[in-house]
Design a protein around this motif. Structure first.
Motif, PDB file in Angstrom:
ATOM      1  N   ILE A  19      -5.798   2.019  -5.863  1.00  0.00           N
ATOM      2  CA  ILE A  19      -4.627   1.149  -5.714  1.00  0.00           C
ATOM      3  C   ILE A  19      -4.830  -0.106  -6.544  1.00  0.00           C
ATOM      4  O   ILE A  19      -5.928  -0.683  -6.548  1.00  0.00           O
ATOM      5  CB  ILE A  19      -4.429   0.758  -4.238  1.00  0.00           C
ATOM      6  CG1 ILE A  19      -3.944   1.965  -3.435  1.00  0.00           C
ATOM      7  CG2 ILE A  19      -3.419  -0.374  -4.108  1.00  0.00           C
ATOM      8  CD1 ILE A  19      -3.775   1.673  -1.969  1.00  0.00           C
ATOM      9  N   GLY A  68       0.811  -1.206   0.000  1.00  0.00           N
ATOM     10  CA  GLY A  68       0.000   0.000   0.000  1.00  0.00           C
ATOM     11  C   GLY A  68       0.840   1.249   0.000  1.00  0.00           C
ATOM     12  O   GLY A  68       2.050   1.213  -0.242  1.00  0.00           O
ATOM     13  N   TRP A  69       0.168   2.356   0.263  1.00  0.00           N
ATOM     14  CA  TRP A  69       0.789   3.675   0.210  1.00  0.00           C
ATOM     15  C   TRP A  69       0.442   4.475   1.455  1.00  0.00           C
ATOM     16  O   TRP A  69      -0.713   4.446   1.931  1.00  0.00           O
ATOM     17  CB  TRP A  69       0.321   4.424  -1.031  1.00  0.00           C
ATOM     18  CG  TRP A  69       0.797   3.805  -2.305  1.00  0.00           C
ATOM     19  CD1 TRP A  69       0.180   2.837  -3.034  1.00  0.00           C
ATOM     20  CD2 TRP A  69       2.018   4.112  -2.988  1.00  0.00           C
ATOM     21  NE1 TRP A  69       0.938   2.501  -4.136  1.00  0.00           N
ATOM     22  CE2 TRP A  69       2.070   3.274  -4.129  1.00  0.00           C
ATOM     23  CE3 TRP A  69       3.068   4.993  -2.774  1.00  0.00           C
ATOM     24  CZ2 TRP A  69       3.121   3.308  -5.036  1.00  0.00           C
ATOM     25  CZ3 TRP A  69       4.115   5.033  -3.672  1.00  0.00           C
ATOM     26  CH2 TRP A  69       4.142   4.200  -4.795  1.00  0.00           C
ATOM     27  N   LEU A  93      -0.459   3.468  -7.551  1.00  0.00           N
ATOM     28  CA  LEU A  93      -1.444   4.372  -6.966  1.00  0.00           C
ATOM     29  C   LEU A  93      -1.823   5.388  -8.025  1.00  0.00           C
ATOM     30  O   LEU A  93      -1.006   6.231  -8.394  1.00  0.00           O
ATOM     31  CB  LEU A  93      -0.879   5.071  -5.730  1.00  0.00           C
ATOM     32  CG  LEU A  93      -1.820   6.052  -5.042  1.00  0.00           C
ATOM     33  CD1 LEU A  93      -3.002   5.320  -4.415  1.00  0.00           C
ATOM     34  CD2 LEU A  93      -1.079   6.857  -3.962  1.00  0.00           C
TER      35      LEU A  93
END
Length: 121
Positions: free
Chosen positions: A69, A35-36, A80
């Motif tokens: 995402i 993820g971010w 992203l």
């Protein structure tokens, strides 16, 4: 050793779009999530969105409906896509991967070096 490398940051006007990419490589047994996160000046690092293997993505409320995402599990990459960017999205964006490096090891967080996203008004 695990390497997490981001790319794709830059300067964009409000309302514009950017796409960030992240590739994870090295000694990887399995990845539980990718993820971010982001960190604006003077603020704590916050979750942007994350995607667990086999699950659905979850997003921070401030980006829901604007950011997407996507993961390629075969390539160990996560992207992203950021649309309708706002000045408050300005931050350093960090890729995160939750990885186990061997069969009986524990999962640990690995981070990229960060990429700057600046949104001008």
């Amino acid at each position: 050793q695990v390497q997490v490398v981001e790319s794709g940051g830059g300067l964009v006007q409000a309302g514009g779009s950017l796409r960030l990419s992240c590739a994870v490589s090295g000694s990887i047994f399995s990845i539980n999530a990718m993820g971010w996160y982001r960190q604006a000046p003077g603020k704590e690092r916050e979750l942007v969105g994350t995607l667990y293997t086999g699950g659905s993505p979850n997003y921070a409320g401030s980006v829901k409906g604007r950011f997407t995402i996507s993961r390629d599990n075969a390539k160990n990459t996560v992207d992203l896509q950021m649309n309708n960017l706002k000045p408050e999205d300005t931050a350093v964006y960090y890729c995160n991967a939750y990885i186990r490096t061997w069969a009986w090891g524990s999962f640990n967080n690995y981070w990229g070096q960060g990429t700057q996203v600046t949104v001008s008004s």
